[in-house]
Design a protein around this motif. Sequence first.
Motif, mmCIF file in Angstrom:
data_model
loop_
_atom_site.group_PDB
_atom_site.id
_atom_site.type_symbol
_atom_site.label_atom_id
_atom_site.label_comp_id
_atom_site.label_asym_id
_atom_site.label_seq_id
_atom_site.Cartn_x
_atom_site.Cartn_y
_atom_site.Cartn_z
ATOM 1 N N ILE A 60 0.837 -1.202 0.000
ATOM 2 C CA ILE A 60 0.000 0.000 0.000
ATOM 3 C C ILE A 60 0.873 1.253 0.000
ATOM 4 O O ILE A 60 0.621 2.204 -0.747
ATOM 5 C CB ILE A 60 -0.979 -0.017 1.191
ATOM 6 C CG1 ILE A 60 -2.060 -1.065 0.952
ATOM 7 C CG2 ILE A 60 -1.605 1.356 1.408
ATOM 8 C CD1 ILE A 60 -2.968 -1.301 2.129
ATOM 9 N N ILE A 61 1.914 1.262 0.841
ATOM 10 C CA ILE A 61 2.832 2.405 0.862
ATOM 11 C C ILE A 61 3.474 2.576 -0.514
ATOM 12 O O ILE A 61 3.523 3.676 -1.066
ATOM 13 C CB ILE A 61 3.917 2.223 1.940
ATOM 14 C CG1 ILE A 61 3.320 2.333 3.338
ATOM 15 C CG2 ILE A 61 5.035 3.253 1.769
ATOM 16 C CD1 ILE A 61 4.294 1.957 4.443
ATOM 17 N N PHE A 62 3.976 1.480 -1.066
ATOM 18 C CA PHE A 62 4.665 1.521 -2.351
ATOM 19 C C PHE A 62 3.777 2.092 -3.446
ATOM 20 O O PHE A 62 4.146 3.048 -4.136
ATOM 21 C CB PHE A 62 5.121 0.098 -2.722
ATOM 22 C CG PHE A 62 5.904 0.028 -3.993
ATOM 23 C CD1 PHE A 62 7.267 0.265 -3.984
ATOM 24 C CD2 PHE A 62 5.287 -0.280 -5.187
ATOM 25 C CE1 PHE A 62 8.001 0.198 -5.160
ATOM 26 C CE2 PHE A 62 6.009 -0.344 -6.367
ATOM 27 C CZ PHE A 62 7.367 -0.112 -6.351
ATOM 28 N N THR A 63 2.581 1.527 -3.605
ATOM 29 C CA THR A 63 1.717 1.968 -4.702
ATOM 30 C C THR A 63 1.176 3.376 -4.466
ATOM 31 O O THR A 63 1.010 4.126 -5.420
ATOM 32 C CB THR A 63 0.545 0.989 -4.907
ATOM 33 O OG1 THR A 63 -0.166 0.826 -3.669
ATOM 34 C CG2 THR A 63 1.045 -0.349 -5.400
ATOM 35 N N THR A 64 0.922 3.747 -3.206
ATOM 36 C CA THR A 64 0.438 5.093 -2.926
ATOM 37 C C THR A 64 1.469 6.136 -3.325
ATOM 38 O O THR A 64 1.138 7.151 -3.960
ATOM 39 C CB THR A 64 0.099 5.243 -1.432
ATOM 40 O OG1 THR A 64 -0.906 4.288 -1.088
ATOM 41 C CG2 THR A 64 -0.405 6.634 -1.115
ATOM 42 N N VAL A 65 2.733 5.892 -2.997
ATOM 43 C CA VAL A 65 3.790 6.853 -3.333
ATOM 44 C C VAL A 65 4.022 6.898 -4.843
ATOM 45 O O VAL A 65 4.110 7.981 -5.432
ATOM 46 C CB VAL A 65 5.092 6.519 -2.570
ATOM 47 C CG1 VAL A 65 6.233 7.386 -3.031
ATOM 48 C CG2 VAL A 65 4.884 6.682 -1.074
ATOM 49 N N VAL A 66 4.107 5.742 -5.492
ATOM 50 C CA VAL A 66 4.351 5.715 -6.946
ATOM 51 C C VAL A 66 3.208 6.397 -7.696
ATOM 52 O O VAL A 66 3.436 7.246 -8.558
ATOM 53 C CB VAL A 66 4.549 4.271 -7.453
ATOM 54 C CG1 VAL A 66 4.540 4.217 -8.970
ATOM 55 C CG2 VAL A 66 5.854 3.705 -6.938
ATOM 56 N N VAL A 67 1.973 6.027 -7.364
ATOM 57 C CA VAL A 67 0.819 6.609 -8.064
ATOM 58 C C VAL A 67 0.720 8.103 -7.779
ATOM 59 O O VAL A 67 0.446 8.901 -8.674
ATOM 60 C CB VAL A 67 -0.482 5.871 -7.664
ATOM 61 C CG1 VAL A 67 -1.709 6.604 -8.169
ATOM 62 C CG2 VAL A 67 -0.465 4.456 -8.197
ATOM 63 N N GLY A 68 0.973 8.500 -6.531
ATOM 64 C CA GLY A 68 0.909 9.922 -6.177
ATOM 65 C C GLY A 68 1.918 10.748 -6.945
ATOM 66 O O GLY A 68 1.583 11.800 -7.501
#
Length: 195
Positions: A60-68
């Motif tokens: 969740i952390i990974f995808t939230t940062v990449v997508v953001g």
Amino acid sequence: MRFAISQSNRKAIYSHLYFQVLVAIAAGILLGYFFPGLAAKLKPLGDAFIKLIKMMIAPIIFTTVVVGIARIGSLKEVGRVGLKSIIYFELVSSLALVIGLVVVNLAHPGAGINADVSTLDAKALASYTTGAKSLSTVDFFLHMIPDSVVGAFAGGKFCRCYCSPCSLGWRSPALVRRARLSSTVSTSFHTLSLT
């Protein structure tokens, strides 16, 4: 007419995740109070749930940062948002510390325990205290960088989960212009992680 339509689109309260969590907490409290033996036998179920939650935190952390970062597009804007986030984090953390200090000074938690400190095992904390003493500032920052992208997820150290998505996120706007695959995959996995 518009009010009737909006009422029909609302989900029932029992279908919301926060309601389900509150019901589970209340059920756990009642079970522990009225049937403590059964509650102790159900401990592996709680441990499994915590492990499942911890398993999902890194993706969740990974995808939230990449997508953001990929959606913002501009590194200048990413820096501005990052600076605002750090300031917000510091302000909220300071407020939480002040609230904690006020509560401790007013409520005096633990005052009635009457535990003898000399009988407590200080060696149980040794792994935490020696690990913190051995890291210098440079070592701390180097420790945040994982050896590989998979290593960021495998170690269970969540600070490492911010380093690799930042580097991927900075590259994502360029990748998105060439091919929408990077952003689409990250967004899809992000949506899957949160549902």
